[in-house]
Write an enzyme that holds these catalytic residues in place. Structure first.
Site, mmCIF file in Angstrom:
data_model
loop_
_atom_site.group_PDB
_atom_site.id
_atom_site.type_symbol
_atom_site.label_atom_id
_atom_site.label_comp_id
_atom_site.label_asym_id
_atom_site.label_seq_id
_atom_site.Cartn_x
_atom_site.Cartn_y
_atom_site.Cartn_z
ATOM 1 N N MET A 160 0.863 -1.175 0.000
ATOM 2 C CA MET A 160 0.000 0.000 0.000
ATOM 3 C C MET A 160 0.899 1.224 0.000
ATOM 4 O O MET A 160 1.686 1.418 0.923
ATOM 5 C CB MET A 160 -0.912 -0.023 1.221
ATOM 6 C CG MET A 160 -1.846 1.159 1.337
ATOM 7 S SD MET A 160 -3.158 0.886 2.580
ATOM 8 C CE MET A 160 -2.220 0.551 4.056
ATOM 9 N N ARG A 301 -6.647 -1.377 9.354
ATOM 10 C CA ARG A 301 -6.799 -0.787 10.686
ATOM 11 C C ARG A 301 -7.181 -1.844 11.719
ATOM 12 O O ARG A 301 -6.662 -1.847 12.840
ATOM 13 C CB ARG A 301 -7.836 0.339 10.644
ATOM 14 C CG ARG A 301 -7.268 1.597 10.015
ATOM 15 C CD ARG A 301 -8.280 2.685 9.788
ATOM 16 N NE ARG A 301 -7.599 3.898 9.340
ATOM 17 C CZ ARG A 301 -8.202 4.984 8.908
ATOM 18 N NH1 ARG A 301 -9.523 5.039 8.872
ATOM 19 N NH2 ARG A 301 -7.503 6.038 8.529
ATOM 20 N N TYR A 441 0.789 4.077 12.555
ATOM 21 C CA TYR A 441 0.438 3.873 11.147
ATOM 22 C C TYR A 441 -1.001 3.438 10.928
ATOM 23 O O TYR A 441 -1.713 3.132 11.865
ATOM 24 C CB TYR A 441 1.429 2.972 10.432
ATOM 25 C CG TYR A 441 1.652 1.564 10.906
ATOM 26 C CD1 TYR A 441 2.815 0.906 10.534
ATOM 27 C CD2 TYR A 441 0.728 0.861 11.676
ATOM 28 C CE1 TYR A 441 3.048 -0.404 10.918
ATOM 29 C CE2 TYR A 441 0.953 -0.438 12.063
ATOM 30 C CZ TYR A 441 2.106 -1.069 11.675
ATOM 31 O OH TYR A 441 2.330 -2.363 12.059
ATOM 32 N N GLU A 442 -1.392 3.487 9.625
ATOM 33 C CA GLU A 442 -2.780 3.289 9.186
ATOM 34 C C GLU A 442 -3.732 4.300 9.816
ATOM 35 O O GLU A 442 -4.875 3.990 10.144
ATOM 36 C CB GLU A 442 -3.245 1.856 9.486
ATOM 37 C CG GLU A 442 -2.353 0.776 8.939
ATOM 38 C CD GLU A 442 -2.003 0.949 7.475
ATOM 39 O OE1 GLU A 442 -2.745 1.629 6.746
ATOM 40 O OE2 GLU A 442 -0.967 0.424 7.045
ATOM 41 N N GLY A 443 -3.253 5.516 9.963
ATOM 42 C CA GLY A 443 -4.031 6.570 10.612
ATOM 43 C C GLY A 443 -3.703 6.590 12.084
ATOM 44 O O GLY A 443 -4.043 5.665 12.822
#
Length: 593
Positions: A160, A301, A441-443
């Protein structure tokens, strides 16, 4: 050494979250309990016996790069092949492309075990699974035919590509560009950073999903498109062709997850191919790439939340084992000869019980999120909508609370070890180093809190969260009606914590309805933790109320009581932070000037 807690995982799935009930009701097709048990047992065996030993060695050695070639730690490429040949990559993959289409609950349970054994290793299949979901939902039939079977089998891995040096969470300012070609392909130019497993030696091909901007795209996030860019181009017969114009420039030297190559990727530099530009194919529609990528990110997430659970479990196991063996001083009431094991000291016991409570609470929250995803997939109409909203509500909590717990538990694990925890040879420090990336990470977890408060609480006009809170109250009432003295003050503690959650929720919804968004955001992170703590208490209570076929009912009741009486009192302070904290935050801004 880590040992997969298969029995506890099975208990949580079946008796706390509802997997066995869904199977009995026929909600999950022809899935049987025997198959579930077999999958969990084999996943646990592989994680314990094959992955965990190489996880420790891989942390010490780390990934390496030389002349653009990335090498994973010794034994990892073979470990990945063994893992892939076991069929683990396709647990939830689409059957049309070789997947097993099993419930998400089973996949996250397996992910927990992989990540406990080696979070750095497990990152590779985690990203691939996300790429599969994005491509399956948004890719053209042609792209699916070429790439999905290889991705589902794990023969090829996926990545990603979002982040750029100047664009972290704000994807609207990314600069990677895409140019159209007459043959329907695109040429991609730009740099992406922090690309997990962006280059490695464990698979024959790497399929990058890349966000980029077309020349005539609208500004901001409305002008982002998603492209599939393979490391090697694929010939018409499915064999690998020429190298695409994409390469790894460098790998990061990180605090943790040393075995995972975190890459800086260069697209379209002219290093490979007859002309500059990495060849890519559009996934979905032009300028709608962010929606496609979010399919992958939502999957990721929850997977990141499982990393928090996994690290917490492994750190807890190591700390308990050490505390049983290490002797120091004499604990109150110790009657044995010599010094007592430190597990007998009240403060050490408090730390270990906190670790267990946070671990089991986080596990249940993440599994509940996966259960909601499965129920949404196996329902229709209003029921599917309600389950989908439940999954959406739980996703930011699962990601944030579990990853924060992973850090807290790993830190406590070092504390239990004392000075030896600060020494790398014991292995306790590795868990804290690995855990620290997960809240980022991932927001980041702050972004999760914003999402929870501004997007998820208002679902169905607040009806989804309201209905969920009503369900939590029902669990507290079941504890009360059980009339079991071993619960201590669990009933009062649960009811008070749920009241704190309800009051904070109502305040946040009202503040946003009145346009006081800044005030709501000031309390978003405390609210997120408040929600996670309440769920921890409630899910531990559900476990304590369940039939104790394994003989651990008294233990579960005692852990529930400990959590409610020792951890949940924090919800009162968190509620005050949510409701009253905005004014002091604004008044103190000048301190930062």
């Amino acid at each position: 050494m880590y040992k997969a807690p298969v029995e506890e995982i099975s208990f949580t799935l079946n008796h706390v979250i509802g997997l066995s009930g869904a199977i009995d009701a026929g909600r999950l097709g022809d899935l049987s309990q025997d198959l579930v048990d077999a999958i969990l047992e084999e996943a646990g065996r592989f994680a314990t016996n094959e992955m965990a030993p190489l996880g420790e060695a891989g942390d010490r050695q780390g990934a390496r790069i030389s002349d653009g070639v990335v090498t994973t730690p010794d034994g990892w490429a073979n470990l990945y092949r063994n893992w892939r040949e076991g069929g683990w990559n396709g647990l939830t993959g689409p059957e049309a492309y070789g997947g097993q289409n099993l419930p998400h609950m089973l996949n996250v349970a397996a992910l927990e075990m992989w990540n406990s054994a080696s979070m750095a290793f497990a990152l590779a299949p985690t990203l691939t699974m996300g790429a599969i979901e994005a491509l399956d939902k948004h890719g053209s039939d042609e792209l699916k035919a070429i790439y999905l079977e290889k991705l589902v089998s794990g023969e090829w891995t996926g990545t990603m590509n979002l982040t750029e040096p100047h664009a972290g969470s704000d994807l609207g300012v990314l600069k990677t560009r895409a140019e159209r070609r007459d043959d329907g392909t695109y040429r991609i130019f730009g740099q992406k950073i922090y690309i997990t497993w962006g280059e490695h030696d464990a698979a024959d091909n790497i399929i990058h999903l890349v966000l980029a901007r077309l020349p005539d795209a609208p500004a901001g996030t409305r002008g982002i498109s998603l492209f599939l860019v393979p490391k090697f181009l694929v010939n018409e017969d499915g064999s690998l062709g020429a190298r695409n114009d994409v390469f790894c420039h460098s790998i990061e030297h990180k605090l943790g997850i040393h075995g995972s190559p975190t890459c800086t990727m260069i697209y379209g530099d002219g290093k490979f191919g007859e002309e500059k530009g990495a060849i890519g194919w559009l996934v979905g529609e032009e300028n709608k790439g962010l929606a496609c990528m979010f399919t992958m990110m939502n999957n990721a997430r929850l997977a990141v939340g499982m990393q928090g659970v996994a690290i917490a479990e492994a750190a807890t196991q190591k700390a308990i084992e050490y505390a049983r063996e290490r002797t120091q001083g004499k604990a109150p009431g110790w009657t044995g000869s010599g010094m007592s094991p430190i597990i007998e000291h009240p403060d050490v016991a408090r730390m270990l019980l906190t670790m267990k409570a946070l671990t089991q609470g986080s596990r249940a929250i993440c599994y509940a999120c996966a259960h909601a995803i499965d129920m949404a997939h196996h329902s229709e109409g209003d029921e599917a909508k309600a389950w989908g909203e439940r999954a959406a509500l739980l996703t930011p909590i699962a990601k944030s609370f579990a990853t924060d717990a992973g850090v807290d538990v790993a830190s406590l694990g070092i504390q239990v070890h004392g000075g030896m925890g600060f020494i790398e040879e014991t292995g306790a420090a590795r868990y804290l180093r690995d855990a620290r990336i997960a809240p980022i990470y991932e927001g980041t977890n702050g972004i999760q809190a914003i999402d929870l408060v501004t997007r998820k609480l208002p679902l169905s006009g607040g009806g989804q969260v309201g209905g969920f809170i009503a369900e939590l109250k029902e669990v507290a009432e079941r504890v009360a009606s059980s009339n079991k003295p071993a619960f201590g003050r669990t009933v009062e503690g649960l009811q008070a914590a749920i009241s704190d959650l309800e009051a904070a929720t109502e305040w946040l919804l009202k503040a946003q309805a009145e346009g006081r968004v800044a005030e709501a955001l000031a309390g978003a992170t405390p609210y997120q933790r408040l929600f996670g703590l309440v769920l921890t208490g409630v899910y531990l209570a559900k476990g304590a109320l369940a039939p104790a076929e394994d003989g651990k009912g008294a233990h579960r009741m005692a852990l529930c009581r400990f959590a409610v009486e020792n951890l949940l009192p924090e919800t009162g302070a968190l509620n005050r932070q949510v409701v009253e904290g905005a004014a002091s935050l604004e008044a103190a801004r000048s301190v930062l000037a």
